[in-house]
Design an enzyme around this catalytic site. Structure first.
Site, PDB file in Angstrom:
ATOM      1  NE  ARG A  70      -2.369  -1.291   3.551  1.00 29.56           N
ATOM      2  CZ  ARG A  70      -1.817  -0.510   4.456  1.00 29.56           C
ATOM      3  NH1 ARG A  70      -1.876   0.813   4.330  1.00 29.56           N
ATOM      4  NH2 ARG A  70      -1.219  -1.011   5.520  1.00 29.56           N
ATOM      5  CE  LYS A 207      -7.138  -3.562   5.282  1.00 29.23           C
ATOM      6  NZ  LYS A 207      -5.898  -4.209   5.070  1.00 29.23           N
ATOM      7  CG  HIS A 227      -7.260  -3.013   9.891  1.00 27.64           C
ATOM      8  ND1 HIS A 227      -5.953  -2.593  10.040  1.00 27.64           N
ATOM      9  CD2 HIS A 227      -7.211  -4.033   9.008  1.00 27.64           C
ATOM     10  CE1 HIS A 227      -5.161  -3.341   9.288  1.00 27.64           C
ATOM     11  NE2 HIS A 227      -5.885  -4.217   8.656  1.00 27.64           N
ATOM     12  CB  ALA A 250       2.448  -7.093   8.581  1.00 31.19           C
ATOM     13  CE  LYS A 253      -5.711  -6.985  10.559  1.00 30.04           C
ATOM     14  NZ  LYS A 253      -4.330  -6.468  10.555  1.00 30.04           N
ATOM     15  CG  ASP A 278      -7.513  -7.175   6.746  1.00 33.50           C
ATOM     16  OD1 ASP A 278      -6.546  -7.018   7.515  1.00 33.50           O
ATOM     17  OD2 ASP A 278      -7.739  -6.433   5.773  1.00 33.50           O
ATOM     18  CG  ASN A 364       3.117  -6.531   1.998  1.00 30.42           C
ATOM     19  OD1 ASN A 364       2.480  -7.053   2.905  1.00 30.42           O
ATOM     20  ND2 ASN A 364       2.554  -5.689   1.124  1.00 30.42           N
ATOM     21  N   GLY A 491      -0.107 -20.131  18.710  1.00 25.62           N
ATOM     22  CA  GLY A 491      -1.088 -20.957  19.427  1.00 25.62           C
ATOM     23  C   GLY A 491      -1.150 -20.630  20.910  1.00 25.62           C
ATOM     24  CG  ASP A 492       2.055 -21.346  23.457  1.00 25.85           C
ATOM     25  OD1 ASP A 492       1.390 -22.235  24.026  1.00 25.85           O
ATOM     26  OD2 ASP A 492       3.145 -21.562  22.884  1.00 25.85           O
TER      27      ASP A 492
HETATM   28  P1  GTP Z   1      -2.470  -7.716   7.372  1.00 28.06           P
HETATM   29  O1  GTP Z   1      -2.977  -8.757   6.447  1.00 28.06           O
HETATM   30  O2  GTP Z   1      -1.379  -6.885   6.771  1.00 28.06           O
HETATM   31  O3  GTP Z   1      -3.546  -6.854   7.930  1.00 28.06           O
HETATM   32  O4  GTP Z   1      -1.668  -8.479   8.554  1.00 28.06           O
HETATM   33  P2  GTP Z   1      -2.131  -9.347   9.830  1.00 28.06           P
HETATM   34  O5  GTP Z   1      -2.432  -8.437  10.962  1.00 28.06           O
HETATM   35  O6  GTP Z   1      -3.185 -10.314   9.434  1.00 28.06           O
HETATM   36  O7  GTP Z   1      -0.783 -10.116  10.222  1.00 28.06           O
HETATM   37  P3  GTP Z   1      -0.393 -11.668  10.119  1.00 28.06           P
HETATM   38  O8  GTP Z   1      -1.228 -12.544  10.983  1.00 28.06           O
HETATM   39  O9  GTP Z   1      -0.315 -12.036   8.692  1.00 28.06           O
HETATM   40  O10 GTP Z   1       1.079 -11.657  10.752  1.00 28.06           O
HETATM   41  C1  GTP Z   1       2.118 -10.862  10.238  1.00 28.06           C
HETATM   42  C2  GTP Z   1       3.446 -11.402  10.684  1.00 28.06           C
HETATM   43  O11 GTP Z   1       3.514 -11.438  12.116  1.00 28.06           O
HETATM   44  C3  GTP Z   1       3.705 -12.823  10.195  1.00 28.06           C
HETATM   45  O12 GTP Z   1       5.027 -12.923   9.734  1.00 28.06           O
HETATM   46  C4  GTP Z   1       3.481 -13.657  11.417  1.00 28.06           C
HETATM   47  O13 GTP Z   1       4.245 -14.835  11.394  1.00 28.06           O
HETATM   48  C5  GTP Z   1       3.876 -12.730  12.576  1.00 28.06           C
HETATM   49  N1  GTP Z   1       3.108 -13.050  13.806  1.00 28.06           N
HETATM   50  C6  GTP Z   1       1.777 -13.246  13.902  1.00 28.06           C
HETATM   51  N2  GTP Z   1       1.400 -13.578  15.165  1.00 28.06           N
HETATM   52  C7  GTP Z   1       2.532 -13.583  15.906  1.00 28.06           C
HETATM   53  C8  GTP Z   1       2.811 -13.851  17.288  1.00 28.06           C
HETATM   54  O14 GTP Z   1       1.932 -14.169  18.109  1.00 28.06           O
HETATM   55  N3  GTP Z   1       4.118 -13.734  17.685  1.00 28.06           N
HETATM   56  C9  GTP Z   1       5.109 -13.399  16.801  1.00 28.06           C
HETATM   57  N4  GTP Z   1       6.357 -13.306  17.268  1.00 28.06           N
HETATM   58  N5  GTP Z   1       4.897 -13.149  15.495  1.00 28.06           N
HETATM   59  C10 GTP Z   1       3.628 -13.241  15.045  1.00 28.06           C
HETATM   60  C1  SPV Z   2      -3.038  -4.544   5.161  1.00 27.08           C
HETATM   61  O1  SPV Z   2      -2.057  -3.924   4.717  1.00 27.08           O
HETATM   62  O2  SPV Z   2      -3.573  -4.261   6.260  1.00 27.08           O
HETATM   63  C2  SPV Z   2      -3.577  -5.687   4.401  1.00 27.08           C
HETATM   64  C3  SPV Z   2      -3.111  -5.873   3.026  1.00 27.08           C
HETATM   65  O3  SPV Z   2      -4.442  -6.387   4.897  1.00 27.08           O
HETATM   66  S1  SPV Z   2      -3.856  -4.755   1.925  1.00 27.08           S
HETATM   67  O4  SPV Z   2      -4.941  -5.423   1.247  1.00 27.08           O
HETATM   68  O5  SPV Z   2      -2.848  -4.330   0.974  1.00 27.08           O
HETATM   69  O6  SPV Z   2      -4.384  -3.620   2.661  1.00 27.08           O
HETATM   70 MN    MN Z   3      -5.020  -5.594   6.998  1.00 29.32          MN
END
Ligand code: GTP
Ligand code: SPV
Ligand code: MN
Length: 581
Positions: A70, A207, A227, A250, A253, A278, A364, A491-492
């Site tokens: 983005r 978005k 979000h 990232a 979620k 999301d 990304n 998981g924890d």
């Molecule tokens: P968007 O799709 O961008 O909105 O991201 P998101 O919030 O869904 O994030 P996502 O679950 O994809 O996680 C992003 C990164 O954070 C990944 O590389 C995961 O492996 C890492 N991650 C997620 N949960 C945890 C956690 O509990 N601990 C750690 N250390 N890393 C995590």
């Molecule tokens: C985010 O950036 O929060 C995402 C990916 O979920 S995007 O669809 O590019 O917004």
């Molecule tokens: Mn997102």
């Protein structure tokens, strides 16, 4: 024109003429259509077929190397009054923005097909759902929208019945970062996006519509567009609870939404189900609770870090019928990314032979997959009335300061917590990574209007819903002096969710601090966790008075930047915390 909606028919005609599109194609959402477009994308090189044995129906798309995230600096909210967009948004006058975009779109589809994508955000018959139409010259966008939304004939039928819809116009243009803009006209329920083919810039249902435009509509109509992931939790007694959680891009979620509980929990009978990963639309119900739907139908998830250990549910859905964007590829045509396993890929995300230096997959890089492929996907996600939310969680990446979990003392305190969470920036948007910035409700890049008005709207929910959820913050990302994560995460995180639910259902006490309620020592279930005991956990559950006093000054300074639209109640709440500290 194949529609009885006059406004839609005329708009499509007018856009086709202005962009000089070679032909117009109305998407019906059928399997035959999907198949035809897949074949076309393979033929023109937009798609590469992945290993049919290991990954049937999966494709690899490598985007332009300058178009991988983005672009917040090129994203605008074009309200009549600049003040309505707020200091949280870039603003442009609607007439100026419209002129700029009309110039860019003039003749831009010469020789290209204009695809008409009618889509519905949310279950097709739900009164909480909203429809839109995206016009795009990208068949890759069509295939992503097919997975991410309820798209095609059924959506068009709803639009014809209801009359109104959000208009989204998109062209990849020349993919020139200097000719790239993502414009939103909330007052006209219109989006214009030019010059990017990437995710949030191009899949306009996500978005642009479901957050920026929808948040504006939600403010007027008395609901919330957020979000947030939505997760179902069934405890051993059979009690079903639902949690919505806002973390910035990232920040976890997708992972939390698909969590698989630790061994002991499964044996005891805990069950997790996924509603969304999301976006969450919530509305007060007649029972005084907030009822939520996931407006999306698929996941556009971060690939790096996804593995058998971290997110087995995600991995299980990704071996079939998935579009991979900007991941690496192994010798035998399998998708690969950092954190998946210890194989070494042959090609990097630019399609070059991987040299062994730097990331092979883009940080990304993403997968697009239907939610129905997720083993933990819940049938409740299709429920017209949505699911009732018990807890709202705010979070982010904070290497220091912020405890593992903290409960707000009341709704106003919860809104203040949400309004002032901060997080380290990630690769989901272009720009520097790892910089701590405030990201209120994880909506910094996505709120379609002034944050002061947004917080007021959040506070106003008290008047519309008598049984509001409890509010919490979490932080999975605290680091020790060696730079290692102190909490195992993934998981924890179930252990934290268990405490949160026990608090929601008034089943457990807590330690009262100036900044909120924290778990008492011994109250988090640590059974089966190696290396983590109540004493190693201690620093994760402590509030340092001096550091938090500094944080509160920073928060005050931050809120003041939004001027007199910030509700006084937030300042009162802040003052109470400062006094307590
Ligand atoms: P968007 O799709 O961008 O909105 O991201 P998101 O919030 O869904 O994030 P996502 O679950 O994809 O996680 C992003 C990164 O954070 C990944 O590389 C995961 O492996 C890492 N991650 C997620 N949960 C945890 C956690 O509990 N601990 C750690 N250390 N890393 C995590
Ligand atoms: C985010 O950036 O929060 C995402 C990916 O979920 S995007 O669809 O590019 O917004
Ligand atoms: Mn997102």
């Amino acid at each position: 024109m194949p529609t009885s909606n006059q406004v839609l028919a005329e708009w499509v005609e007018q856009v086709a003429a202005h962009t000089q599109a070679e032909q117009i194609y109305w998407c019906d959402g059928s399997d035959a259509e999907k198949e035809r477009i897949d074949q076309m994308l393979l033929k023109d090189g937009t798609y590469k077929k992945l290993n049919e044995q290991t990954h049937p129906g999966c494709f690899l798309h490598l985007s332009d190397p300058q178009d991988v995230a983005r672009v917040e600096h090129l994203t605008f909210i074009c309200t009549t009054e600049k003040a309505d967009a707020g200091p949280n948004n870039h603003w442009m006058a609607p007439s100026e923005a419209k002129k700029k975009m009309d110039d860019l779109f003039a003749g831009c589809m010469k020789g290209r097909t204009l695809y008409v994508i009618p889509y519905c955000m949310g279950p097709i018959d739900s009164s909480l759902s909203r429809c839109g139409v995206e016009l795009t010259d990208s068949a890759y966008v069509v295939q992503n929208m097919r997975l991410m939304t309820r798209m095609g004939a059924a959506a068009l039928a709803r639009i014809e019945k209801e009359g109104d819809f959000v208009k989204g116009l998109h062209s990849t243009g020349e993919l020139d970062p200097n000719r790239r803009f993502i414009m939103h006209f909330p007052e006209q329920l219109t989006i214009m996006s030019y010059g990017s083919g990437y995710g949030g810039n191009a899949l306009l249902g996500k978005k642009c519509h479901a957050l920026r435009i929808a948040s504006y509509q939600a403010k007027q109509e008395g609901w919330l567009a957020e979000h947030m992931l939505i997760l179902g939790i069934k405890d051993p007694s059979g009690r079903q609870s639902y949690v919505a959680a806002a973390f910035p891009s990232a920040c976890g979620k997708t992972n939390l939404a698909m969590l698989i509980p630790p061994e002991g929990y499964i044996e005891d009978g805990w069950e997790i189900s996924t509603i969304g990963d999301d976006i969450c639309w919530m509305r007060p119900g007649e029972d005084g609770r907030l009822w939520a739907i996931n407006p999306e139908a698929g996941f556009f998830g971060v690939a790096p870090g996804t593995s058998e250990r971290t997110n087995p549910n995600a991995l299980a859905m990704l071996y079939k019928d998935t579009i991979f964007t900007n991941v690496a590829e192994t010798e035998d045509g399998q998708p690969w990314w950092e954190g998946l396993d210890d194989r070494i890929p042959k090609f990097d995300w630019k399609g070059n032979l991987y040299s062994g230096n730097g990331s092979a997959a883009h940080p990304n890089s993403r997968f697009t997959v239907s939610a129905k492929r997720c083993p933990s996907y819940s049938i409740e996600a299709e429920a017209d009335q949505g699911v009732p939310i018990d807890a709202i969680i705010f979070g982010g990446r904070r290497a220091s300061l912020v405890p593992l979990v903290n409960q707000a003392k009341n709704w106003v305190h919860g809104v203040l917590m949400g309004a002032t969470v901060a997080s380290e920036t990630t690769a989901a948007a272009t720009g520097e990574v790892g910089v701590v910035r405030r990201d209120p409700m994880a909506m910094k890049p996505f709120c379609g209007y002034h944050f002061g008005d947004y917080w007021k709207h959040w506070l106003s929910m008290r008047g519309h819903a008598s049984k509001l959820p409890q509010v919490f913050t979490v932080n999975w990302f605290r680091k020790n002096s060696d730079g290692k994560f102190m909490w195992p995460g993934f998981g924890d995180n179930m252990r934290v969710l268990e405490w949160i639910l026990a608090r929601c259902h008034h089943e457990i006490g807590a330690k009262e601090t100036a900044v909120g309620y924290l778990p008492e020592e011994g109250d988090l279930n640590l059974l089966g966790l190696d290396n983590i005991t109540s004493s190693t956990l201690k620093p994760l559950l402590e509030i340092d008075g001096q550091e938090w006093a500094n944080e509160m000054s920073a928060i005050r300074e931050y809120l003041e930047r939004f001027g007199n639209r910030v509700p006084e109640q937030l300042f009162n709440e802040l003052r109470a915390i400062e006094d307590a500290l």
